[in-house]
Design a protein around this motif. Structure first.
Motif, PDB file in Angstrom:
ATOM      1  N   ASN A   3       0.831  -1.197   0.000  1.00 40.42           N
ATOM      2  CA  ASN A   3       0.000   0.000   0.000  1.00 40.42           C
ATOM      3  C   ASN A   3       0.873   1.257   0.000  1.00 40.42           C
ATOM      4  O   ASN A   3       0.718   2.137  -0.832  1.00 40.42           O
ATOM      5  N   ARG A   4       1.818   1.296   0.950  1.00 44.36           N
ATOM      6  CA  ARG A   4       2.688   2.471   1.070  1.00 44.36           C
ATOM      7  C   ARG A   4       4.137   2.031   1.207  1.00 44.36           C
ATOM      8  O   ARG A   4       4.507   1.353   2.163  1.00 44.36           O
ATOM      9  N   LEU A   5       4.943   2.391   0.237  1.00 41.18           N
ATOM     10  CA  LEU A   5       6.368   2.061   0.224  1.00 41.18           C
ATOM     11  C   LEU A   5       7.152   3.278   0.681  1.00 41.18           C
ATOM     12  O   LEU A   5       6.994   4.374   0.128  1.00 41.18           O
ATOM     13  N   CYS A   6       8.001   3.099   1.692  1.00 44.04           N
ATOM     14  CA  CYS A   6       8.850   4.183   2.181  1.00 44.04           C
ATOM     15  C   CYS A   6      10.301   3.899   1.815  1.00 44.04           C
ATOM     16  O   CYS A   6      10.841   2.843   2.166  1.00 44.04           O
ATOM     17  N   ILE A   7      10.909   4.830   1.104  1.00 37.65           N
ATOM     18  CA  ILE A   7      12.320   4.720   0.750  1.00 37.65           C
ATOM     19  C   ILE A   7      13.107   5.656   1.649  1.00 37.65           C
ATOM     20  O   ILE A   7      12.852   6.864   1.693  1.00 37.65           O
ATOM     21  N   ALA A  32       9.307   9.223   0.871  1.00 35.43           N
ATOM     22  CA  ALA A  32      10.737   9.197   1.181  1.00 35.43           C
ATOM     23  C   ALA A  32      10.984   9.852   2.528  1.00 35.43           C
ATOM     24  O   ALA A  32      10.254  10.768   2.934  1.00 35.43           O
ATOM     25  N   TYR A  33      12.014   9.370   3.210  1.00 34.64           N
ATOM     26  CA  TYR A  33      12.442   9.992   4.459  1.00 34.64           C
ATOM     27  C   TYR A  33      13.907  10.399   4.316  1.00 34.64           C
ATOM     28  O   TYR A  33      14.723   9.675   3.725  1.00 34.64           O
ATOM     29  N   GLY A  34      14.232  11.578   4.851  1.00 32.43           N
ATOM     30  CA  GLY A  34      15.610  12.036   4.864  1.00 32.43           C
ATOM     31  C   GLY A  34      15.793  13.130   5.896  1.00 32.43           C
ATOM     32  O   GLY A  34      14.820  13.638   6.480  1.00 32.43           O
ATOM     33  N   ARG A  35      17.032  13.513   6.125  1.00 29.49           N
ATOM     34  CA  ARG A  35      17.330  14.579   7.068  1.00 29.49           C
ATOM     35  C   ARG A  35      17.120  15.949   6.416  1.00 29.49           C
ATOM     36  O   ARG A  35      16.955  16.046   5.205  1.00 29.49           O
ATOM     37  N   ALA A  61       6.867   9.535   8.284  1.00 27.84           N
ATOM     38  CA  ALA A  61       7.242   8.767   7.097  1.00 27.84           C
ATOM     39  C   ALA A  61       6.808   7.307   7.205  1.00 27.84           C
ATOM     40  O   ALA A  61       6.397   6.686   6.216  1.00 27.84           O
ATOM     41  N   LEU A  62       6.867   6.755   8.414  1.00 28.88           N
ATOM     42  CA  LEU A  62       6.573   5.333   8.604  1.00 28.88           C
ATOM     43  C   LEU A  62       5.102   5.047   8.896  1.00 28.88           C
ATOM     44  O   LEU A  62       4.693   3.882   8.884  1.00 28.88           O
ATOM     45  N   GLN A  63       4.326   6.073   9.110  1.00 29.87           N
ATOM     46  CA  GLN A  63       2.915   5.869   9.442  1.00 29.87           C
ATOM     47  C   GLN A  63       2.175   5.169   8.298  1.00 29.87           C
ATOM     48  O   GLN A  63       2.243   5.580   7.148  1.00 29.87           O
ATOM     49  N   ASN A  64       1.501   4.088   8.620  1.00 27.69           N
ATOM     50  CA  ASN A  64       0.726   3.294   7.651  1.00 27.69           C
ATOM     51  C   ASN A  64       1.579   2.705   6.525  1.00 27.69           C
ATOM     52  O   ASN A  64       1.057   2.322   5.481  1.00 27.69           O
ATOM     53  N   THR A  65       2.894   2.625   6.744  1.00 28.80           N
ATOM     54  CA  THR A  65       3.794   2.065   5.729  1.00 28.80           C
ATOM     55  C   THR A  65       3.892   0.556   5.925  1.00 28.80           C
ATOM     56  O   THR A  65       4.111   0.086   7.038  1.00 28.80           O
ATOM     57  N   ASP A  66       3.738  -0.197   4.834  1.00 25.26           N
ATOM     58  CA  ASP A  66       3.844  -1.652   4.957  1.00 25.26           C
ATOM     59  C   ASP A  66       5.093  -2.227   4.314  1.00 25.26           C
ATOM     60  O   ASP A  66       5.333  -3.431   4.373  1.00 25.26           O
ATOM     61  N   CYS A  67       5.935  -1.354   3.716  1.00 18.08           N
ATOM     62  CA  CYS A  67       7.246  -1.791   3.225  1.00 18.08           C
ATOM     63  C   CYS A  67       8.219  -0.626   3.338  1.00 18.08           C
ATOM     64  O   CYS A  67       7.928   0.489   2.896  1.00 18.08           O
ATOM     65  N   VAL A  68       9.380  -0.896   3.937  1.00 18.25           N
ATOM     66  CA  VAL A  68      10.422   0.116   4.114  1.00 18.25           C
ATOM     67  C   VAL A  68      11.716  -0.432   3.529  1.00 18.25           C
ATOM     68  O   VAL A  68      12.138  -1.545   3.871  1.00 18.25           O
TER      69      VAL A  68
END
Length: 291
Positions: A3-7, A32-35, A61-68
């Motif tokens: 559903n939600r991919l976080c890179i 995406a997550y970054g500094r 960034a990680l909320q409701n994420t099912d793949c990181v």
């Protein structure tokens, strides 16, 4: 598939994963997550349509994420795992794209006490001379090898989903142990990069006085191409896998010394045998690639 991919780390590799996943319909949303210092790159990623949204807050960034997927230099992964830990979701699947696997597994064990079963270590063997999200492409992983290094404790469903994910974006997936991966990649990738960096560094210093690069032939360009790779990434890789790389450097030094002695002593027959063996060994490699 997701559903939600976080890179985490939306550069060449992370950006290409995002592009390929979107193109193949493997996720509904990519974030995406970054500094803070990575904001310009993440903003560019959104402008290019590589991602849907970006965050500098790991919880958001990680909320409701099912793949990181963590696609940062391996030297930064322990710090990232520490940020992820308070928000770890046992129902999500986690993976990485690091070029060394022993260091990643060790970092996970240090942070979590053990390697979480829903983390699947992975290494896409692909790259380019340029780095950054603007260098990412949708087909970077097509017909390229992807190595998975699951542990005995790795969840079988998580492994199967990550395996299918990479196959769907075009990769040829192999599975091996962490130790085997680091031994093989030290010889076939890490040492060649060190040799390229060393040779170009040597000739670069000579070029300042003698214009060597001006007269370099195509063979030099081909061999030295990998010296254009990201120095930060390769610094991390070499330090992370030094226990495998250092013995290979010493073996290579011995091989060079042998050739040096053959030249000093004008032993043409032995020199011919050395070059012939190497040529035949490379042909075996090419034949295996074709197979």
């Amino acid at each position: 598939m997701f559903n939600r991919l976080c890179i985490i780390g939306i550069g060449l590799i992370g950006g290409s994963i995002a592009r390929a996943a979107r193109a193949q319909g493997l996720c509904r949303e990519v974030v995406a997550y970054g500094r803070e210092k990575n904001l310009p790159n993440m903003q560019l990623a959104k402008q290019l349509g590589v991602i849907d949204q970006f965050y500098t807050d790991i919880a958001a960034a990680l909320q409701n994420t099912d793949c990181v997927i963590v696609a940062t230099p391996v030297g930064s992964m322990k710090a990232i795992f520490e940020q992820i830990k308070p928000h770890w979701n046992s129902n999500a699947i986690y993976s990485d794209a690091g070029s060394t696997k022993g260091s990643v597994v060790s970092a996970l064990a240090e942070v979590f006490g053990t390697v979480p079963s829903n983390f699947v270590p992975a290494h896409p063997i692909a790259g380019a001379e340029r780095s950054g999200v603007d260098a990412s492409t949708v087909d970077l992983f097509v017909n390229r090898r992807l190595i998975l290094t699951p542990l005995e404790s790795t969840d079988k469903l998580a492994l199967a989903k990550i395996h299918a994910f990479w196959e769907k974006i075009g990769s040829s997936v192999s599975v091996m142990s962490v130790e085997h991966h680091d031994t093989v990649l030290a010889a076939t990738s890490h040492l060649p990069h060190i040799l390229a960096f060393a040779l170009v560094g040597l000739l670069g210093r000579k070029d300042e006085q003698r214009e060597i690069f001006k007269y370099a032939a195509g063979g030099f360009r081909d061999f030295s191409r990998i010296a254009s790779s990201d120095p930060t990434m390769w610094q991390d890789i070499c330090l992370a896998n030094k226990q495998e790389i250092v013995p290979l450097i010493r073996q290579f030094q011995a091989e060079l010394s042998k050739i040096e002695q053959l030249l000093v002593e004008d032993k043409s027959a032995q020199l011919f045998e050395t070059f012939t063996y190497a040529r035949n060994a490379r042909q075996r490699f090419l034949d295996q690639q074709e197979d």
